[in-house]
Design an enzyme around this catalytic site. Structure first.
Site, short mmCIF file in Angstrom:
data_model
loop_
_atom_site.label_atom_id
_atom_site.label_comp_id
_atom_site.label_asym_id
_atom_site.label_seq_id
_atom_site.Cartn_x
_atom_site.Cartn_y
_atom_site.Cartn_z
N HIS A 284 0.83 -1.21 0.00
CA HIS A 284 0.00 0.00 0.00
C HIS A 284 0.86 1.26 0.00
CE1 HIS A 284 0.31 0.84 4.38
NE2 HIS A 284 0.24 -0.47 4.56
N ASP A 296 6.29 0.66 6.52
CA ASP A 296 4.84 0.47 6.40
C ASP A 296 4.24 1.57 5.52
OD1 ASP A 296 2.24 -0.38 6.76
OD2 ASP A 296 2.08 0.39 8.81
N GLU A 330 -4.81 1.93 2.67
CA GLU A 330 -4.93 0.76 3.54
C GLU A 330 -5.10 1.19 4.99
OE1 GLU A 330 -3.45 -2.53 6.22
OE2 GLU A 330 -2.69 -0.51 6.00
N GLU A 331 -4.36 2.22 5.39
CA GLU A 331 -4.26 2.55 6.81
C GLU A 331 -5.59 2.99 7.44
OE1 GLU A 331 -2.00 1.67 8.56
OE2 GLU A 331 -0.09 1.70 7.52
N ASP A 358 3.41 -6.45 3.28
CA ASP A 358 3.02 -5.36 4.18
C ASP A 358 3.40 -5.72 5.62
OD1 ASP A 358 1.95 -3.08 5.28
OD2 ASP A 358 -0.13 -3.77 5.20
N HIS A 428 3.86 2.80 12.45
CA HIS A 428 2.94 3.93 12.72
C HIS A 428 3.57 5.03 13.59
CE1 HIS A 428 -0.87 1.22 12.04
NE2 HIS A 428 -0.03 1.20 11.02
#
Lengths: 470, 470
Positions: A284, A296, A330-331, A358, A428
């Site tokens: 993503h 990520d 995606e997130e 991912d 994140h």
């Protein structure tokens, strides 16, 4: 005699599978793929640009838009048969000016602590939010405590990830309900805000954001939610033991906007034999905003791009149509994955295999497969081809969020499984940056993915090709 | 019938081995070891002290001395049966003030480049050394070029590590002759100095030191040797193509002193059943001086210390005497390893197993075993016990430099084999620092080592216990 027949059948099957295993051509092709990836891989340079020239790519941001244009341009350079953008509307949420928080153990006696708004949270009031704190370890505890104990307070979810789980994703899965549903549950009992321990196994000062949901709670009843660093969480917990009446203050300025236009980025090598059967590989393109989204999932995107480039570089012409798909959002919405699957259905595109990366750009340990037994048996027979690269882990399990909506009977879905020990140190958080990615580890992942796509294309899925014949 | 008998024998053997494999008690013990290591491991804190409070521990330095005292003190806290220092005389070589180098493409036109003296090199003259450069890719090339082309020049060894080798130690092994013997060979043909491309797969600005030898060349005929960073090497090579007559200048101030007193640090849990049979686990306490020696080999030392602590913590009382040995002077002399073996011989101590961790504190992938077939078959039968921890690699191969001198018929030697992709980014360079070590990865290594020591102690080596009986 039954046993004997069964035995013969097993031997025949093993023989057929081994015929694939020891295929010298496959072994040489995979060696060639790894050699090219490690000497002439492009994933690291692409990631350098995505991370250092563009940065964090939250859905709806200018950086996400730039990433779409950049990857489209780079795919166009590869001489694929088609490159296009697939429109998709995505949510837009912004963090605004940095969050601020402190723990006030007595009037005038306070210490700041590191927090960040959870993705999708409402802001605090303009002057911030100050309230007493109640620490819990689970969502269930909220109901047990009830409105009397919760009303007017900030709920502090402090159940840490289990460090004894070797697969750190399992530890994450065992905790993330606090982040995802914490505000929704606490709000029902009159809490005024939520602070969640960061989903990380590292004891440090980074708060880790991530998606949350208010379910169907009306906007005016939603309470703000933030993540606190693991060190901050430990400090707050200790302070509460000494001074249960302390106040916690936080101020966040995040804001939701109407949906905006964005895109999945798609490139295709059209199949020579089965052009209407599709195998896709992707990651993503969006990321959270605190770091630059290198692990990520910048890593998964550039590895997937390199799969198609490597297939061309080693001179392999696929029988099936192979697509790289860089999914958007995606997130905080999965809109890209859903839209891609929806369009595939509308166009009757027969997707037989999908692979997602991912889980970070770390040394690949193997793959996880969501497939039926016949397909898994074939896949398992390829495991020896990857052993020279210390890639041993071929197990049944999940695949990837973006490719999930494509799932249908007989289809094979797979996820790259890199070493997971460091992933949640970066996930994140502001620490998800380019310098945390090792070039060789990233390239080995791209090579492993290319090897799997090559084998899957060459032998086909069992669903399309039928049982293996000797 | 012969085949049938052989088959029966194999089945019986497999059965016996499997009886060990599926031993529930072993499985639980190893689970317990990993749980403790990941929740209450001490290796990371010890490494923090060694790296950040003490720093690089070159043999004969005050830091090496402090490391001896610190680890002795920490071992004494563990309640072992014995802790002692084993005296050993070690070489003392110091770097002195930092090296300085530049590439002069024309008079007055020069650019500095990063170099460091190789360990054991003689210094340059006081004013430094400036000469023309000849680039080679191998020691053999020196002889081919001959005195005419070499005389009066600085020889620049620039064969890079092979990036296609998955085991980066193999790539290192394929290059390190340039560093070890480069000055010795070039000196024979009249070279005035040597510059060696750093042994690293990363393209960066760190020069990597390491040991070298002049063989039996008299001191006054020895030429100075330095390592240049990989980026510096690429620059120098490009510059030479444009301007073959460029000058290279370097100045280094290293110096050798007479041998000084130092120590191996040893701790022992005395065996309950076979107190006079020894199993040892260790790493080397000395390091190079540029970084703080976290990966090489602070990690191996603290993991080895934690092995004995973990055995006590899980309540396992070993049958054999288990020793942790922190060897002094692996990097530039191996005096500690040789002295330990010599003392073992003099005291008639029967060493049956030795395990070394000296490949960095990265995620463990398995072990490499230097053993006979009977012992290896037993060891291989334990592999399934480590699979839940994604530790798959149990192969025959080398072990560790420090334990090598102990080798004798029937003894088993082993080396921890962590993921090797990042190791040479840090090895012998200023980038070998504490922040490059991940806590969980380090702890998983300590747990794997403890698990292996536990099994080896419980079942014994085949050499002492004889063939496995069902």
């Amino acid at each position: 005699m039954r046993k004997f027949a069964l035995c013969c059948l097993m031997v025949a099957t093993l023989h057929a599978l081994n015929a694939q295993n020891v295929n010298q051509a496959d072994s040489l092709m995979i060696r060639s793929i790894f050699d090219r990836a490690l000497t002439n891989g492009k994933s690291y340079d692409w990631l350098d640009h995505l991370s250092n020239e563009i940065g964090g790519r939250l859905s709806g941001s200018i950086q996400a838009e730039r990433a779409v244009r950049y990857t489209e341009k780079e795919l166009n350079k590869l001489g694929l048969d088609k490159v296009w953008l697939q429109p998709v509307m995505v949510p837009k949420w912004t963090r605004g000016i940095p969050e601020y928080a402190y723990i006030e153990t007595a009037p005038g006696l306070s210490s700041t602590t590191n927090v960040c708004a959870l993705g999708g949270s409402v802001p605090t009031p303009d002057g911030g939010l100050k309230a007493k704190v109640i620490e819990v370890k689970s969502l269930a505890e909220i109901a047990e405590l009830g409105r009397e104990k919760i009303q007017g307070k900030i709920v502090f979810y402090n159940r840490p990830m289990d460090p004894t789980l070797i697969n750190t994703f399992a530890a994450y899965g065992g905790c993330v309900d606090q982040r995802y549903a914490g505000a929704m549950e606490a709000g029902k009992y009159g809490a005024v805000g939520v602070v969640v321990r960061s989903m990380s196994l590292s004891l440090d000062d980074y708060p880790h954001t991530g998606s949350m949901s208010y379910g169907d709670i009306p906007i005016d009843q939603r309470i703000p939610a933030c993540a606190i660093s693991t060190r901050g969480a430990d400090y707050l917990s200790r302070a509460l033991k000494i001074q249960p009446n302390l106040n916690f203050y936080f101020k966040q300025n995040c804001r939701a906007y109407p949906d905006v236009q964005s895109f999945n980025v798609i490139g295709e090598i059209t199949g020579s034999q089965y052009p209407d059967r599709y195998m896709i590989v992707g990651g993503h393109l969006d990321s959270w905003d605190l770091g630059d989204g290198s692990h990520d999932d910048g890593a998964g995107c550039v590895q997937s791009m390199d799969v198609l480039r490597l297939l061309k570089e080693v001179g392999y012409r696929p029988k099936h149509s192979i697509r790289v798909v860089l999914f958007m959002n995606e997130e905080n919405g999965l809109r890209g994955g859903r839209e891609y699957a929806e369009q595939a259905r509308l166009k009757n595109e027969d997707h037989i295999f999908a692979l997602e990366s991912d889980a970070g750009g770390f040394t690949p340990r193997g793959f996880s497969f969501d497939s039926d037994d016949a397909n898994f048996a074939q896949i398992k027979s390829w495991e020896p081809l990857f052993k020279p690269y210390l890639i041993h882990y071929f197990e049944k399990g999940g695949s990837g969020a973006d490719i999930g909506p494509l799932k249908k009977e007989g289809m094979v879905l797979a996820g790259l499984r890199p070493d997971s020990q460091r992933y949640f140190d970066h996930h994140h958080a502001a620490s998800d940056t380019f310098d945390a990615v090792n070039k060789r580890e990233l390239e080995l992942g791209a090579a492993a993915m290319t090897g799997l796509i090559y084998l899957m294309d060459k032998y086909g899925t069992r669903t399309e090709m039928g049982p293996i014949r000797d």
